[in-house]
Write an enzyme that holds these catalytic residues in place. Structure first.
Site, mmCIF file in Angstrom:
data_model
loop_
_atom_site.group_PDB
_atom_site.id
_atom_site.type_symbol
_atom_site.label_atom_id
_atom_site.label_comp_id
_atom_site.label_asym_id
_atom_site.label_seq_id
_atom_site.Cartn_x
_atom_site.Cartn_y
_atom_site.Cartn_z
ATOM 1 C CG ASP A 272 -20.396 22.933 26.919
ATOM 2 O OD1 ASP A 272 -19.517 23.213 27.767
ATOM 3 O OD2 ASP A 272 -20.408 23.412 25.771
ATOM 4 C CB CYS B 294 -20.502 26.429 27.695
ATOM 5 S SG CYS B 294 -20.702 28.081 26.999
ATOM 6 C CB THR C 58 -17.266 31.387 25.137
ATOM 7 O OG1 THR C 58 -18.559 30.927 24.714
ATOM 8 C CG2 THR C 58 -16.213 30.976 24.119
ATOM 9 C CG HIS D 150 -27.753 47.741 38.718
ATOM 10 N ND1 HIS D 150 -27.103 48.704 37.995
ATOM 11 C CD2 HIS D 150 -27.510 48.041 40.024
ATOM 12 C CE1 HIS D 150 -26.491 49.554 38.818
ATOM 13 N NE2 HIS D 150 -26.714 49.163 40.052
ATOM 14 C CG HIS E 101 -32.075 48.746 39.432
ATOM 15 N ND1 HIS E 101 -31.448 49.103 38.262
ATOM 16 C CD2 HIS E 101 -31.350 49.313 40.432
ATOM 17 C CE1 HIS E 101 -30.380 49.834 38.532
ATOM 18 N NE2 HIS E 101 -30.299 49.979 39.842
HETATM 19 C C1 RB5 Z 1 -17.911 23.772 22.790
HETATM 20 O O1 RB5 Z 1 -16.811 23.448 22.023
HETATM 21 C C2 RB5 Z 1 -18.106 25.277 22.828
HETATM 22 O O2 RB5 Z 1 -18.561 25.722 21.598
HETATM 23 C C3 RB5 Z 1 -19.068 25.658 23.925
HETATM 24 O O3 RB5 Z 1 -18.585 25.197 25.148
HETATM 25 C C4 RB5 Z 1 -19.312 27.136 24.127
HETATM 26 O O4 RB5 Z 1 -18.131 27.858 24.174
HETATM 27 C C5 RB5 Z 1 -20.298 27.738 23.227
HETATM 28 O O5 RB5 Z 1 -20.657 28.928 23.322
#
Ligand code: RB5
Length: 142
Positions: free
Chosen positions: A7, A64, A66, A97, A133
């Site tokens: 994203d 993304c 996080t 695994h 596994h």
């Molecule tokens: C976008 O602002 C953020 O929420 C997305 O990139 C991600 O971290 C969501 O889990």
């Protein structure tokens, strides 16, 4: 073939990872997004996940902010085992695994240098093929 997607939060890191894959001579397909304009991460998780379950690509990389939202989304697709990795040990273990087919990375959490090493570890580590596994992965599928 490697499927890659992100994203807006992962856009800059995706550019770095694609340049790295090119340096390594690895083929990839970019499923977007294609700028840092705000988008919805499930769209890209779905595109990369579907590329893998259809057999078009063998492994995937999702990024993304996080790594959480995009990995949760990808794991909703039957046959996808997406692992959110912030270190090389996890990347290695999840290949050996869990036979994970997607690595997810948080671009706002993990620096570029480490992210590239995580990608390399994920791509270069084979599944162990050990009975226990295989059994556990089958239980996930069931
Ligand atoms: C976008 O602002 C953020 O929420 C997305 O990139 C991600 O971290 C969501 O889990």
């Amino acid at each position: 073939m490697i499927a890659i997607g992100c994203d807006h939060g992962g856009y800059d890191l995706k550019q770095e990872i694609m340049a790295h894959l090119e340096e390594r001579g690895l083929e990839y397909k970019d499923y977007g997004c294609y700028s840092d304009e705000s988008v919805d991460y499930p769209v890209y998780a779905k595109a990369v996940g579907n590329a893998i379950v259809s057999g078009e690509c063998e492994r995937g990389i999702l990024i993304c902010g996080t790594g959480v939202g995009i990995s949760i989304s990808a794991n909703k697709i039957k046959g996808i085992r997406a692992a959110l990795c912030g270190d090389c040990f996890t990347a290695q273990e999840t290949r050996a695994h869990n036979n994970s087919n997607i690595v997810a990375i948080g671009a706002r959490v993990t620096g570029t240098g480490l992210a590239l090493k995580i990608v390399d570890t994920f791509l270069d580590t084979p599944f162990s093929n050990e009975e226990r596994h295989i059994r556990r992965i089958k239980q996930i599928e069931d």
